[in-house]
Design a protein around this motif. Sequence first.
Motif, PDB file in Angstrom:
ATOM      1  N   TRP A 118       0.921  -1.197   0.034  1.00  0.00           N
ATOM      2  CA  TRP A 118      -0.001  -0.101   0.279  1.00  0.00           C
ATOM      3  C   TRP A 118       0.829   1.259  -0.234  1.00  0.00           C
ATOM      4  O   TRP A 118       0.558   2.291  -0.593  1.00  0.00           O
ATOM      5  CB  TRP A 118      -0.830  -0.086   1.194  1.00  0.00           C
ATOM      6  CG  TRP A 118      -1.461  -1.428   1.105  1.00  0.00           C
ATOM      7  CD1 TRP A 118      -1.431  -2.385   2.281  1.00  0.00           C
ATOM      8  CD2 TRP A 118      -2.262  -1.941   0.338  1.00  0.00           C
ATOM      9  NE1 TRP A 118      -2.201  -3.373   1.892  1.00  0.00           N
ATOM     10  CE2 TRP A 118      -2.948  -3.332   0.703  1.00  0.00           C
ATOM     11  CE3 TRP A 118      -2.859  -1.460  -0.779  1.00  0.00           C
ATOM     12  CZ2 TRP A 118      -3.564  -4.176   0.107  1.00  0.00           C
ATOM     13  CZ3 TRP A 118      -3.626  -2.346  -1.841  1.00  0.00           C
ATOM     14  CH2 TRP A 118      -4.096  -3.781  -1.324  1.00  0.00           C
ATOM     15  N   TRP A 175      -6.386   0.638  12.262  1.00  0.00           N
ATOM     16  CA  TRP A 175      -6.779  -0.717  12.267  1.00  0.00           C
ATOM     17  C   TRP A 175      -6.308  -1.531  13.317  1.00  0.00           C
ATOM     18  O   TRP A 175      -7.069  -2.468  14.033  1.00  0.00           O
ATOM     19  CB  TRP A 175      -6.376  -1.489  10.947  1.00  0.00           C
ATOM     20  CG  TRP A 175      -6.965  -2.724  10.493  1.00  0.00           C
ATOM     21  CD1 TRP A 175      -7.894  -3.316  11.361  1.00  0.00           C
ATOM     22  CD2 TRP A 175      -6.485  -3.477   9.392  1.00  0.00           C
ATOM     23  NE1 TRP A 175      -8.436  -4.591  10.652  1.00  0.00           N
ATOM     24  CE2 TRP A 175      -7.443  -4.645   9.556  1.00  0.00           C
ATOM     25  CE3 TRP A 175      -5.916  -3.474   8.464  1.00  0.00           C
ATOM     26  CZ2 TRP A 175      -7.446  -5.607   8.482  1.00  0.00           C
ATOM     27  CZ3 TRP A 175      -5.852  -4.512   7.351  1.00  0.00           C
ATOM     28  CH2 TRP A 175      -6.734  -5.475   7.551  1.00  0.00           C
ATOM     29  N   ASP A 188     -18.341   0.353   6.388  1.00  0.00           N
ATOM     30  CA  ASP A 188     -18.346   0.390   5.082  1.00  0.00           C
ATOM     31  C   ASP A 188     -16.892   0.755   4.467  1.00  0.00           C
ATOM     32  O   ASP A 188     -16.939   0.759   3.318  1.00  0.00           O
ATOM     33  CB  ASP A 188     -19.415   1.675   4.835  1.00  0.00           C
ATOM     34  CG  ASP A 188     -20.679   1.263   5.233  1.00  0.00           C
ATOM     35  OD1 ASP A 188     -21.181   0.141   5.228  1.00  0.00           O
ATOM     36  OD2 ASP A 188     -21.444   2.313   5.595  1.00  0.00           O
ATOM     37  N   ILE A 189     -15.959   0.805   5.127  1.00  0.00           N
ATOM     38  CA  ILE A 189     -14.559   1.557   4.395  1.00  0.00           C
ATOM     39  C   ILE A 189     -13.718   0.122   4.802  1.00  0.00           C
ATOM     40  O   ILE A 189     -14.013  -0.649   5.790  1.00  0.00           O
ATOM     41  CB  ILE A 189     -14.077   2.404   5.189  1.00  0.00           C
ATOM     42  CG1 ILE A 189     -13.586   2.287   6.337  1.00  0.00           C
ATOM     43  CG2 ILE A 189     -14.758   3.848   4.906  1.00  0.00           C
ATOM     44  CD1 ILE A 189     -12.545   3.250   7.147  1.00  0.00           C
ATOM     45  N   GLU A 190     -12.676  -0.194   3.777  1.00  0.00           N
ATOM     46  CA  GLU A 190     -11.709  -1.231   3.848  1.00  0.00           C
ATOM     47  C   GLU A 190     -10.720  -0.624   5.197  1.00  0.00           C
ATOM     48  O   GLU A 190     -10.090   0.661   5.155  1.00  0.00           O
ATOM     49  CB  GLU A 190     -10.865  -1.217   2.783  1.00  0.00           C
ATOM     50  CG  GLU A 190     -10.056  -2.438   2.762  1.00  0.00           C
ATOM     51  CD  GLU A 190      -9.284  -2.853   1.584  1.00  0.00           C
ATOM     52  OE1 GLU A 190      -8.207  -3.700   1.583  1.00  0.00           O
ATOM     53  OE2 GLU A 190      -9.714  -2.339   0.500  1.00  0.00           O
ATOM     54  N   ARG A 192      -7.952  -0.921   5.952  1.00  0.00           N
ATOM     55  CA  ARG A 192      -6.526  -0.502   5.718  1.00  0.00           C
ATOM     56  C   ARG A 192      -6.294   0.869   5.207  1.00  0.00           C
ATOM     57  O   ARG A 192      -5.470   1.496   5.164  1.00  0.00           O
ATOM     58  CB  ARG A 192      -5.563  -1.247   4.834  1.00  0.00           C
ATOM     59  CG  ARG A 192      -6.282  -1.612   3.349  1.00  0.00           C
ATOM     60  CD  ARG A 192      -5.654  -2.135   2.100  1.00  0.00           C
ATOM     61  NE  ARG A 192      -6.035  -2.292   1.111  1.00  0.00           N
ATOM     62  CZ  ARG A 192      -5.971  -1.197   0.210  1.00  0.00           C
ATOM     63  NH1 ARG A 192      -5.397   0.033   0.351  1.00  0.00           N
ATOM     64  NH2 ARG A 192      -6.769  -1.281  -1.177  1.00  0.00           N
ATOM     65  N   THR A 193      -7.519   1.307   4.709  1.00  0.00           N
ATOM     66  CA  THR A 193      -7.394   2.811   4.202  1.00  0.00           C
ATOM     67  C   THR A 193      -8.037   3.674   5.147  1.00  0.00           C
ATOM     68  O   THR A 193      -8.548   4.972   4.648  1.00  0.00           O
ATOM     69  CB  THR A 193      -8.567   2.739   2.877  1.00  0.00           C
ATOM     70  OG1 THR A 193      -9.908   2.525   3.461  1.00  0.00           O
ATOM     71  CG2 THR A 193      -8.004   1.743   2.001  1.00  0.00           C
ATOM     72  N   THR A 252      -1.687  -7.874   5.442  1.00  0.00           N
ATOM     73  CA  THR A 252      -1.647  -7.304   4.354  1.00  0.00           C
ATOM     74  C   THR A 252      -0.605  -5.870   4.337  1.00  0.00           C
ATOM     75  O   THR A 252      -0.415  -5.516   3.120  1.00  0.00           O
ATOM     76  CB  THR A 252      -2.999  -6.647   4.103  1.00  0.00           C
ATOM     77  OG1 THR A 252      -3.080  -5.947   2.851  1.00  0.00           O
ATOM     78  CG2 THR A 252      -3.332  -5.529   5.151  1.00  0.00           C
TER      79      THR A 252
END
Length: 303
Positions: A118, A175, A188-190, A192-193, A252
Motif C-alpha cells: 500500500w 486498524w 463501510d470502509i476497508e 487499511r484505508t 496485508t
Amino acid sequence: MTNSPNGHDHGFTLRKNTTKLPWTIAVVAAIFALVLGALLVQQKSAPALALNETSKTSFKVHFEPAMAGEEKILKFVAESIAPDYGVEIEPIGLQDPIQANRAVAEGQFDATIFEHEWYMQQSAEAAGVELTPTVELYQWGFGLYSTRYGSVEDLPTGSTLLLPNDVANQGQALWLLEREGLLGLDPDIEPRTAKMADVVDNPRGFELKEADLLAMPRMLDDVDAAIGYVSQFDAGKIDRDKGILFPEPPRTFASKLIFGTEFSKTPDAAKLIEVFSDPRLQEYLKNTDDPLVKGVLTPVSAE
C-alpha cells in the motif's frame, strides 16, 4: 508414337528433357543451402538466447538505510541462502523512497524490500513509475508507546493519541487500535484505508492527532501515547519498556519483494523470488537475537 507396355497407344511420346536438368539441380541445391544455413544459425543462436534469459547471477537489492534491520535481513539472505541458489545479493541503501522506487522501476536496482504494497502504491504514483509486488518477506513491528502510563488500561479518558500522518501507515495504526477494541471504524470502509475521520466509535474519548513517523519519538513526551513502528522509536532512543502494547500487524501490511513491472516476469525475477521464498528467512526472523531485527522486523503473520 510409342505403345504403352500393355499395348495401348495414348497418343503421346515420353522423352527425357535433358536441357532443363542442370537448372533444376541448381535450384534444389540453392534451396538446400538456404535451409541448411538457417538451421545452423538457429543452432548457434539458441544457446545464446537461453544464456541471456538467465544470465544474471549478481543482484542489487535495495533497503531503507534508516532501517538497519532491513540490511541485516539482506546480509543473512546473501550469506546463508543465496549461495545455495547460485546467486549473489548486493544490499544497496538509498534513503529517498521516490528515487529508490524509480531506480527499481528502471532496472538500476533489481528489487527492493523496504515497503508494503500500500505504501508502494503511494510512492510509485508519486514517482510516476510502475512497480509489481511479489512474495511477502517480513512485517514491521508496531507499538503503542507512552512515557506517562505503564499500560493501555492506565490511559485515562480523553488521552491524546499520536498517529502517523501518511495515509498507508495511519490506516494500519487505526486498524490495530480497532483490533484491540480501543476504537471503532466505519464498517463501510476497508480498514487499511482508514483515516481519523473514519473513526465512528471512540468509547474512551481519545483525542487523535497525527505527525510524521520520524517526529514521533521526540513528540512522545508531549502526548499521552503514540503508535508507530518499533524501529522508529528504537531509532529515537525510546526504550522498549515504554511500549505498552505491541499488537500483531495485519498480514496485508507485510513487506514484499518488489520489482519494476517490466522486469517482474523475467527468469531473473523468478530466481530472486525463489531465493527470498526460502523458509530459512522466516526461521531467521523468528529465532534471531539480533536487537536490530528482533521485535523490529517480524515473521509474516497468519492473517
